[in-house]
Design a protein around this motif. Structure first.
Motif, PDB file in Angstrom:
ATOM      1  N   SER A  39       0.850  -1.186   0.000  1.00  0.00           N
ATOM      2  CA  SER A  39       0.000   0.000   0.000  1.00  0.00           C
ATOM      3  C   SER A  39       0.886   1.236   0.000  1.00  0.00           C
ATOM      4  O   SER A  39       1.571   1.511   0.986  1.00  0.00           O
ATOM      5  CB  SER A  39      -0.920   0.000   1.230  1.00  0.00           C
ATOM      6  OG  SER A  39      -1.801   1.110   1.199  1.00  0.00           O
ATOM      7  N   GLY A  40       0.897   1.964  -1.129  1.00  0.00           N
ATOM      8  CA  GLY A  40       1.681   3.184  -1.194  1.00  0.00           C
ATOM      9  C   GLY A  40       2.465   3.313  -2.473  1.00  0.00           C
ATOM     10  O   GLY A  40       2.002   2.969  -3.560  1.00  0.00           O
ATOM     11  N   LYS A  41       3.677   3.813  -2.359  1.00  0.00           N
ATOM     12  CA  LYS A  41       4.544   4.089  -3.506  1.00  0.00           C
ATOM     13  C   LYS A  41       5.239   2.809  -3.953  1.00  0.00           C
ATOM     14  O   LYS A  41       5.813   2.092  -3.139  1.00  0.00           O
ATOM     15  CB  LYS A  41       5.564   5.162  -3.125  1.00  0.00           C
ATOM     16  CG  LYS A  41       6.556   5.499  -4.217  1.00  0.00           C
ATOM     17  CD  LYS A  41       7.447   6.660  -3.814  1.00  0.00           C
ATOM     18  CE  LYS A  41       8.509   6.938  -4.866  1.00  0.00           C
ATOM     19  NZ  LYS A  41       9.326   8.126  -4.528  1.00  0.00           N
ATOM     20  N   TRP A  42       5.232   2.536  -5.257  1.00  0.00           N
ATOM     21  CA  TRP A  42       5.889   1.372  -5.820  1.00  0.00           C
ATOM     22  C   TRP A  42       7.249   1.770  -6.407  1.00  0.00           C
ATOM     23  O   TRP A  42       8.279   1.403  -5.904  1.00  0.00           O
ATOM     24  CB  TRP A  42       4.994   0.733  -6.881  1.00  0.00           C
ATOM     25  CG  TRP A  42       5.542  -0.430  -7.637  1.00  0.00           C
ATOM     26  CD1 TRP A  42       5.651  -0.567  -8.988  1.00  0.00           C
ATOM     27  CD2 TRP A  42       6.017  -1.678  -7.102  1.00  0.00           C
ATOM     28  NE1 TRP A  42       6.169  -1.793  -9.333  1.00  0.00           N
ATOM     29  CE2 TRP A  42       6.404  -2.499  -8.189  1.00  0.00           C
ATOM     30  CE3 TRP A  42       6.168  -2.173  -5.801  1.00  0.00           C
ATOM     31  CZ2 TRP A  42       6.931  -3.786  -8.018  1.00  0.00           C
ATOM     32  CZ3 TRP A  42       6.690  -3.458  -5.637  1.00  0.00           C
ATOM     33  CH2 TRP A  42       7.059  -4.250  -6.729  1.00  0.00           C
ATOM     34  N   HIS A  43       7.244   2.528  -7.479  1.00  0.00           N
ATOM     35  CA  HIS A  43       8.437   3.076  -8.148  1.00  0.00           C
ATOM     36  C   HIS A  43       9.430   2.012  -8.575  1.00  0.00           C
ATOM     37  O   HIS A  43      10.642   2.235  -8.573  1.00  0.00           O
ATOM     38  CB  HIS A  43       9.126   4.142  -7.292  1.00  0.00           C
ATOM     39  CG  HIS A  43       9.826   5.165  -8.144  1.00  0.00           C
ATOM     40  ND1 HIS A  43      10.607   6.177  -7.618  1.00  0.00           N
ATOM     41  CD2 HIS A  43       9.879   5.321  -9.490  1.00  0.00           C
ATOM     42  CE1 HIS A  43      11.096   6.914  -8.595  1.00  0.00           C
ATOM     43  NE2 HIS A  43      10.666   6.409  -9.747  1.00  0.00           N
ATOM     44  N   TRP A  60      -2.700  -4.859  -3.989  1.00  0.00           N
ATOM     45  CA  TRP A  60      -1.846  -3.683  -4.029  1.00  0.00           C
ATOM     46  C   TRP A  60      -2.656  -2.439  -4.371  1.00  0.00           C
ATOM     47  O   TRP A  60      -3.600  -2.465  -5.148  1.00  0.00           O
ATOM     48  CB  TRP A  60      -0.665  -3.863  -4.965  1.00  0.00           C
ATOM     49  CG  TRP A  60      -0.971  -4.283  -6.378  1.00  0.00           C
ATOM     50  CD1 TRP A  60      -1.235  -5.547  -6.824  1.00  0.00           C
ATOM     51  CD2 TRP A  60      -1.026  -3.427  -7.533  1.00  0.00           C
ATOM     52  NE1 TRP A  60      -1.450  -5.551  -8.183  1.00  0.00           N
ATOM     53  CE2 TRP A  60      -1.324  -4.257  -8.647  1.00  0.00           C
ATOM     54  CE3 TRP A  60      -0.841  -2.062  -7.745  1.00  0.00           C
ATOM     55  CZ2 TRP A  60      -1.438  -3.752  -9.950  1.00  0.00           C
ATOM     56  CZ3 TRP A  60      -0.960  -1.560  -9.034  1.00  0.00           C
ATOM     57  CH2 TRP A  60      -1.250  -2.396 -10.110  1.00  0.00           C
ATOM     58  N   PHE A  61      -2.258  -1.377  -3.720  1.00  0.00           N
ATOM     59  CA  PHE A  61      -2.879  -0.058  -3.850  1.00  0.00           C
ATOM     60  C   PHE A  61      -1.703   0.891  -3.950  1.00  0.00           C
ATOM     61  O   PHE A  61      -1.039   1.176  -2.947  1.00  0.00           O
ATOM     62  CB  PHE A  61      -3.737   0.209  -2.615  1.00  0.00           C
ATOM     63  CG  PHE A  61      -4.315   1.593  -2.514  1.00  0.00           C
ATOM     64  CD1 PHE A  61      -5.305   2.019  -3.377  1.00  0.00           C
ATOM     65  CD2 PHE A  61      -3.875   2.463  -1.516  1.00  0.00           C
ATOM     66  CE1 PHE A  61      -5.857   3.296  -3.250  1.00  0.00           C
ATOM     67  CE2 PHE A  61      -4.416   3.726  -1.378  1.00  0.00           C
ATOM     68  CZ  PHE A  61      -5.415   4.146  -2.252  1.00  0.00           C
ATOM     69  N   ALA A  99      -2.578  11.354   1.229  1.00  0.00           N
ATOM     70  CA  ALA A  99      -2.059  10.055   0.801  1.00  0.00           C
ATOM     71  C   ALA A  99      -1.535   9.238   1.975  1.00  0.00           C
ATOM     72  O   ALA A  99      -1.722   8.014   2.022  1.00  0.00           O
ATOM     73  CB  ALA A  99      -0.951  10.262  -0.237  1.00  0.00           C
ATOM     74  N   THR A 100      -0.891   9.890   2.940  1.00  0.00           N
ATOM     75  CA  THR A 100      -0.355   9.171   4.094  1.00  0.00           C
ATOM     76  C   THR A 100      -1.458   8.437   4.846  1.00  0.00           C
ATOM     77  O   THR A 100      -1.280   7.286   5.276  1.00  0.00           O
ATOM     78  CB  THR A 100       0.371  10.152   5.028  1.00  0.00           C
ATOM     79  OG1 THR A 100       1.452  10.769   4.306  1.00  0.00           O
ATOM     80  CG2 THR A 100       0.927   9.466   6.254  1.00  0.00           C
ATOM     81  N   THR A 101      -2.609   9.087   4.987  1.00  0.00           N
ATOM     82  CA  THR A 101      -3.748   8.484   5.687  1.00  0.00           C
ATOM     83  C   THR A 101      -4.428   7.425   4.835  1.00  0.00           C
ATOM     84  O   THR A 101      -4.784   6.335   5.320  1.00  0.00           O
ATOM     85  CB  THR A 101      -4.750   9.574   6.081  1.00  0.00           C
ATOM     86  OG1 THR A 101      -4.112  10.505   6.963  1.00  0.00           O
ATOM     87  CG2 THR A 101      -5.981   8.994   6.759  1.00  0.00           C
ATOM     88  N   VAL A 153       3.847  -0.921   3.893  1.00  0.00           N
ATOM     89  CA  VAL A 153       3.215   0.396   3.861  1.00  0.00           C
ATOM     90  C   VAL A 153       4.283   1.394   3.424  1.00  0.00           C
ATOM     91  O   VAL A 153       5.198   1.706   4.200  1.00  0.00           O
ATOM     92  CB  VAL A 153       2.640   0.768   5.241  1.00  0.00           C
ATOM     93  CG1 VAL A 153       1.974   2.132   5.200  1.00  0.00           C
ATOM     94  CG2 VAL A 153       1.657  -0.301   5.708  1.00  0.00           C
ATOM     95  N   THR A 154       4.185   1.857   2.187  1.00  0.00           N
ATOM     96  CA  THR A 154       5.270   2.637   1.593  1.00  0.00           C
ATOM     97  C   THR A 154       4.800   4.075   1.369  1.00  0.00           C
ATOM     98  O   THR A 154       4.185   4.404   0.360  1.00  0.00           O
ATOM     99  CB  THR A 154       5.727   1.981   0.277  1.00  0.00           C
ATOM    100  OG1 THR A 154       4.604   1.819  -0.594  1.00  0.00           O
ATOM    101  CG2 THR A 154       6.333   0.611   0.544  1.00  0.00           C
ATOM    102  N   PHE A 155       5.117   4.920   2.325  1.00  0.00           N
ATOM    103  CA  PHE A 155       4.679   6.314   2.293  1.00  0.00           C
ATOM    104  C   PHE A 155       5.370   7.104   1.176  1.00  0.00           C
ATOM    105  O   PHE A 155       6.524   6.828   0.824  1.00  0.00           O
ATOM    106  CB  PHE A 155       4.987   7.001   3.628  1.00  0.00           C
ATOM    107  CG  PHE A 155       4.246   6.437   4.801  1.00  0.00           C
ATOM    108  CD1 PHE A 155       2.860   6.536   4.882  1.00  0.00           C
ATOM    109  CD2 PHE A 155       4.924   5.821   5.839  1.00  0.00           C
ATOM    110  CE1 PHE A 155       2.179   6.022   5.975  1.00  0.00           C
ATOM    111  CE2 PHE A 155       4.257   5.314   6.937  1.00  0.00           C
ATOM    112  CZ  PHE A 155       2.867   5.408   7.004  1.00  0.00           C
TER     113      PHE A 155
END
Length: 441
Positions: free
Chosen positions: A120-124, A144-145, A173-175, A199-201
């Motif tokens: 959940s978060g940034k993939w990159h 995945w989100f 986005a953090t929340t 959890v990838t902020f």
């Protein structure tokens, strides 16, 4: 006798399975080593992460996979030098660069071991979500989100959920990332499955947008961009605490290994002209993001696992992102997959008992475009940190235990150490593809 042994195994098997920990990994983007209260920041409020540190341990020699985003993430998930899987720098949008299909990841290993897995978060680790490049779903994530790279922090519009674009969202986005993670944990609990959630902020990466309630906590700070940065870190802290509290309230906290860290050191170049810039701190380390000094690759680390880790400790033994895959495989009761190209080791003895481990392959880094003078390579063995240029002809040597700020270059004084570490580093260097060689000046 055989029947007796089978009965004993049958009785023991559920107990072993029950002891496998759940896993939650929090990964920040560009948070510096000195940005947390429990790592010495004099002003930023991080009470929830500080509490996790008191309940578990601070990891004071935790190293990212690289001094920049995409390679560091590739190192975390694949367990090895990211250059080996072709991720040598941050991935530009629509560049065609992505994590190669078939790369074995920690998520795939845990999924094969029966875990429910989520990002959940940034993939990159791709350049676009277009149905042709690989996605988290190709590497073992059941759910995945994610965004390809950065997101607009407030009301983002570029999230993709399991291959389908979500559209504009309301909230920070953090929340939103933690909301998704909590929903996944709820479902995993209902299904009675162990879970591994990453959890990838996006925060506190530039460009920063922080809700007024969090900037208001720093009204006494004159610079509004500093207030925004400090508030962004405190918002992360709040959301980490919210997920940790959910685990505890639902009887999951005791046997969940929680790891909090960052993908690399803090941004310091102000490369985004209209951004609210980073004010991250690598203190007391030298350097920051894009450098091979400690401030580029040494990151804050906090671990909590009440079932096995005694509260209030500190682990000074070096641990790297490469160690995550073999360690979590060991805790899940499965061997590291045969095809995994890992450079790490199982560091459970460090985490649980503060005992050192044998490390056949030393922690090492290779970043072809680092900005700190000639240094493109680095290696840590014991107290020693070796920096080298791309040709392995120029060196700097630091005792990063006695001299954490890397102020005294000992290469001229200890040539025997330089040569020993050079011999270890040389076979680990991965030359760039010929096309990249030709493109470089």
């Amino acid at each position: 006798m055989i029947l007796s042994a089978l009965v004993t195994f049958a009785l023991a098997a559920p107990t072993v399975a029950a002891e496998r920990p759940n896993v939650v990994v929090f990964l920040c983007d560009d948070m510096g080593y000195g940005d947390l209260g429990c790592f010495g920041h004099p002003r930023i409020k991080t009470p929830e992460i500080d509490k996790l540190a008191r309940q578990g341990a601070r990891l004071t020699s935790l190293y990212a996979g690289a001094p920049v985003c995409s390679p560091s993430r590739a190192g975390l998930f694949s367990g090895g030098n990211p250059n080996r899987v072709g991720i040598r720098d941050w991935i530009p949008f629509e560049s065609g660069i992505h994590l190669p299909r078939g790369t074995i990841t920690v998520a795939q290993a845990l999924k094969d071991a029966g875990y429910a897995t989520c990002l959940s978060g940034k993939w990159h680790l791709n350049s676009k979500f277009d149905g042709r490049e690989t996605t988290p779903g190709d590497f073992g994530f059941d759910h995945w989100f994610a965004t390809q790279n950065n997101a607009k922090h407030q009301d983002p519009s570029n999230f993709v959920r399991d291959g389908k674009r979500v559209g504009p969202l309301k909230g920070h986005a953090t929340t939103l990332i933690v909301d998704e993670a909590i929903d996944f944990v709820k479902q995993s609990k209902a299904d009675d499955r162990p879970f591994a959630v990453f959890v990838t902020f996006h925060a506190p990466h530039e460009q920063i947008e922080t809700p007024p309630a969090y900037t208001a906590m720093y009204d006494d700070v004159a610079d509004p961009t500093v207030r925004d940065y400090y508030g962004a870190v405190t918002l992360i802290d709040h959301e980490v605490g919210r997920l940790a509290a959910f685990l505890d309230a639902n009887g999951l906290g005791e046997n969940t290994l929680v790891l909090f860290t960052s993908d690399n050191g803090p941004e310091g170049l102000k490369r985004y002209p209209k951004a609210i810039h980073s004010h991250g701190s690598a203190a007391p380390l030298r350097g920051g993001k894009l450098t091979m000094y400690e401030g580029g690759v040494r990151v804050p680390g906090v671990v909590r696992w009440p079932a096995r880790i005694q509260p209030g400790g500190e682990r000074a033994e070096p641990i790297g992102f490469y160690d995550v895959l073999p360690t979590l495989c060991a805790l899940a009761g499965v061997p590291t997959p045969a095809g995994a190209k890992t450079d790490g080791v199982d560091v459970t003895p460090i985490l649980v008992d503060d005992r050192p481990v044998d490390r056949p392959v030393p922690l090492h880094w290779q970043y072809d475009v680092a900005i700190d003078g000639p240094w493109r390579l680095a290696l840590r063995r014991g107290p020693w940190k070796l920096l080298a240029d791309a040709e392995l002809k120029r060196f700097a040597l630091y005792d990063v235990v006695a001299d954490v700020a890397e102020t005294r270059d000992l290469a001229a004084d200890r040539p025997e150490v330089v040569q020993k570490l050079r011999a270890e580093l040389e076979p680990l260097v991965i030359p760039p593809p010929e096309t990249q060689k030709e493109a470089r000046p």
